[in-house]
Design a protein around this motif. Sequence first.
Motif, short mmCIF file in Angstrom:
data_model
loop_
_atom_site.label_atom_id
_atom_site.label_comp_id
_atom_site.label_asym_id
_atom_site.label_seq_id
_atom_site.Cartn_x
_atom_site.Cartn_y
_atom_site.Cartn_z
N PHE A 11 -10.81 -12.41 13.35
CA PHE A 11 -12.03 -13.05 13.86
C PHE A 11 -13.18 -12.57 12.72
O PHE A 11 -14.03 -13.45 12.22
CB PHE A 11 -12.59 -12.50 15.01
N ALA A 12 -13.27 -11.35 12.19
CA ALA A 12 -14.09 -10.96 11.43
C ALA A 12 -13.82 -11.61 10.03
O ALA A 12 -15.08 -12.02 9.31
CB ALA A 12 -13.98 -9.35 11.07
N SER A 13 -12.84 -12.03 9.81
CA SER A 13 -12.48 -12.69 8.58
C SER A 13 -13.06 -14.07 8.31
O SER A 13 -13.72 -14.76 7.36
CB SER A 13 -11.03 -12.82 8.13
N THR A 14 -13.00 -14.70 9.67
CA THR A 14 -13.69 -16.02 9.63
C THR A 14 -15.28 -15.85 9.71
O THR A 14 -15.86 -16.81 9.02
CB THR A 14 -13.57 -16.75 11.22
N GLN A 15 -15.88 -14.91 9.92
CA GLN A 15 -17.12 -14.73 10.08
C GLN A 15 -17.76 -14.33 8.62
O GLN A 15 -18.73 -14.86 8.07
CB GLN A 15 -17.69 -13.70 11.02
N LEU A 16 -16.99 -13.63 7.90
CA LEU A 16 -17.08 -13.18 6.49
C LEU A 16 -17.07 -14.41 5.44
O LEU A 16 -17.78 -14.60 4.88
CB LEU A 16 -16.08 -11.94 6.10
N ALA A 17 -16.01 -15.12 5.81
CA ALA A 17 -15.94 -16.52 5.18
C ALA A 17 -17.05 -17.33 5.16
O ALA A 17 -17.39 -18.14 4.08
CB ALA A 17 -14.82 -17.27 5.40
N SER A 23 -26.13 -11.51 2.98
CA SER A 23 -25.62 -10.41 3.94
C SER A 23 -24.47 -9.74 3.64
O SER A 23 -24.34 -8.64 3.92
CB SER A 23 -25.07 -11.34 5.05
N ARG A 24 -23.72 -10.18 2.63
CA ARG A 24 -22.40 -9.20 1.97
C ARG A 24 -23.26 -8.17 1.13
O ARG A 24 -22.72 -7.06 1.16
CB ARG A 24 -21.76 -10.28 1.17
N ALA A 128 -14.09 -5.94 -0.56
CA ALA A 128 -13.94 -6.75 0.76
C ALA A 128 -15.27 -7.20 1.01
O ALA A 128 -15.41 -8.72 1.35
CB ALA A 128 -13.19 -6.04 1.83
N LEU A 129 -16.13 -6.57 1.11
CA LEU A 129 -17.56 -7.09 1.37
C LEU A 129 -17.98 -8.00 0.39
O LEU A 129 -18.68 -8.95 0.50
CB LEU A 129 -18.70 -5.93 1.53
N LYS A 130 -18.01 -7.63 -1.05
CA LYS A 130 -18.24 -8.42 -2.24
C LYS A 130 -17.84 -9.88 -1.86
O LYS A 130 -18.25 -10.81 -2.09
CB LYS A 130 -17.94 -7.84 -3.42
N ARG A 160 -25.64 -1.24 10.42
CA ARG A 160 -26.69 -1.48 9.93
C ARG A 160 -26.96 -3.08 9.39
O ARG A 160 -27.99 -3.27 8.70
CB ARG A 160 -27.21 -0.65 8.72
N THR A 161 -26.10 -3.87 9.43
CA THR A 161 -25.97 -5.24 9.11
C THR A 161 -25.60 -5.95 10.35
O THR A 161 -25.27 -5.69 11.24
CB THR A 161 -24.78 -5.15 7.89
N SER A 162 -25.45 -7.41 9.93
CA SER A 162 -25.38 -8.39 10.79
C SER A 162 -23.61 -8.83 10.95
O SER A 162 -23.45 -9.78 11.63
CB SER A 162 -26.11 -9.77 10.59
N LEU A 163 -23.24 -8.13 9.91
CA LEU A 163 -21.34 -8.38 9.82
C LEU A 163 -20.93 -7.67 10.97
O LEU A 163 -21.31 -6.93 11.58
CB LEU A 163 -20.94 -8.02 8.54
N PRO A 164 -19.57 -8.46 11.55
CA PRO A 164 -18.87 -7.74 12.43
C PRO A 164 -18.33 -6.36 12.24
O PRO A 164 -18.00 -6.13 11.08
CB PRO A 164 -17.53 -8.64 12.62
#
Length: 394
Positions: A11-17, A23-24, A128-130, A160-164
Amino acid sequence: MLSELLEAARFASTQLAQASYSSRQEALLALINALKTAEPLLLEQNTLDLESSRDLAVSGIVLGWLRLTHERLQRITRWLEQLYQAPDPWVQALPTGRNTFRYAVPLGVIGLIYEGLPTLSLLMAGLALKTGNALVIWGGASSRFTAQAIANVLQDALSRTSLPLSSLQTLPFELPPASWLSQPKAVDVAIAHGRSRFLAEHRSATCCPFVPLALGNSYLVWDGSVSPEVILSCIQQSHDGSPDRPLAIEKIIVLAGVNPSHLTFVMNELAQAGYKSAVDEYLRATYPELPMVDATEWSLPYLNQRLAWHYEEDLGKAIAWINRYGTTASVIATTNYQDCCQFYQQVHTPLVYLNRSPQLERLSALAIGVVAERGAYQGVMGIEQWLSTKQIWL
């Protein structure tokens, strides 16, 4: 529990994509700041691992990978800061022809398994974040305290971010990699760091692309035209640097033009510096006090200060030997331009060095290691290898 963790990573991978570059970048900066703050705790937990590993008779090689210092953490922080300054890897459109183009997309969920180098998870978390990939991390029992401390750093940064929070997950060491790498679509790529036995054990249980990071077994060819001091420096510099020394020269091919007194000088100097040498059958006649190299060792890394010496009559035969046994990097030390050209054109190792020591410049290349196996990709693994491409037709 395991299935829930893997589903959360997917699920996180779909959000990161779909995450914006800002955000990244925000998450990467949060990771840098969290790492700086957590240094005392990381060193404290690492001490617990070192003490328990000695009780468990963990090998000296793995202990060297495991050990954290202020200097090592500083290098990781500088690496992450340079990664932060790098441009967005998504924005590069790649034209391929009329009415079509390609652009970069994340791979999805990347799995990392390591035998004893927990700091690798910090570098990979940054990548991964980049690049917008989710990361699932597993480390062996020898690094359990350090791994948990690093996991806390990753979660603190993400909070501290909006990412999962599931973007960067650390699995308990009690869950063997086979329990999840064998599941279809659990991860899209598995990256592994460790000794040969560790890699072989986990490769057999993996149903996704398996990418081992190469270690050691670099070859040096010496034709006698350069000074013995140059050879000494080349070998010793390759053993310096990062804790795993991925490009360390461990095998030296001596050509017919090498002065025997120069060879003896180099061997003696290396012995005084703590290196242990073994020789092939030809050189054993000159150095009967040295042990013979076992035939199985020519294609395997030593990962310590051991060296194997082999004699060949000419460069062509040396290249053939490297192409048979070499895996990571090959070096030639010569003043002959034609020999340099022949060497880099014919040798098969992914990295080739001409008259310089092989070192993985992780900072300048923003690399985490080297991939040496023949396949879709060989060479330094950095940002580009964490992305795939999508082709668009107009």
